[in-house]
Scaffold this motif. Structure first.
Motif, short mmCIF file in Angstrom:
data_model
loop_
_atom_site.label_atom_id
_atom_site.label_comp_id
_atom_site.label_asym_id
_atom_site.label_seq_id
_atom_site.Cartn_x
_atom_site.Cartn_y
_atom_site.Cartn_z
N UNK A 4 31.94 41.65 41.80
CA UNK A 4 30.74 42.42 42.54
C UNK A 4 30.62 41.82 44.12
N UNK A 5 29.45 42.97 44.37
CA UNK A 5 29.69 42.66 46.44
C UNK A 5 29.99 43.77 46.99
N UNK A 6 29.78 44.04 48.39
CA UNK A 6 30.41 44.20 49.44
C UNK A 6 32.30 44.36 49.96
N UNK A 7 32.54 45.23 50.66
CA UNK A 7 34.15 44.85 50.81
C UNK A 7 34.15 43.64 51.34
N UNK A 8 32.68 43.69 52.23
CA UNK A 8 32.53 42.03 53.19
C UNK A 8 33.17 40.65 52.45
N UNK A 9 31.70 40.71 51.27
CA UNK A 9 31.66 40.21 50.49
C UNK A 9 32.86 39.47 49.72
N UNK A 62 39.20 34.84 50.76
CA UNK A 62 39.19 33.78 51.80
C UNK A 62 38.51 31.95 51.57
N UNK A 63 37.80 32.76 50.68
CA UNK A 63 37.42 31.34 49.99
C UNK A 63 38.25 30.98 48.74
N UNK A 64 38.90 32.17 47.92
CA UNK A 64 39.32 31.66 47.18
C UNK A 64 40.60 31.06 47.65
#
Length: 96
Positions: A54-59, A65-67
């Motif tokens: 889910x979420x926007x492309x930016x999210x 990046x976090x993963x």
């Protein structure tokens, strides 16, 4: 106030599969073991897996990046390849 996006369940699995595929293909390309066409196809497939997140492309970019950072902190390169090899078929069948 901005609420952080929580990704869990099947979406978290898709994010994990996508991150592993992207990282493994990038590593193999850098080592000269994959050509650019194969690497691009693998990374396009990783991006397609994000349709389950889910979420926007930016999210989604932020979540990837976090993963990536979590995978780098928690696994050696050999462990990452072992995990990828043991889950790639399931990831592909489930998210592509």
């Amino acid at each position: 106030a901005r609420a952080d996006l929580v990704i869990d369940g099947r979406a978290a699995q898709a994010l994990h599969c996508a991150a592993m595929l992207f990282m493994v293909s990038d590593t193999l390309y850098d080592a000269g073991l994959l050509d650019s066409t194969t690497t691009n196809t693998a990374q396009e497939n990783a991006v397609r897996m994000l349709a389950f997140v889910p979420g926007t492309d930016d999210q989604k970019v932020q979540a990837m990046g976090q993963r990536f950072a979590k995978l780098q902190r928690s696994r050696t390169l050999d462990q990452l390849f072992d995990e990828y090899n043991s889950t790639a078929t399931w990831c592909t069948k489930t998210f592509l």
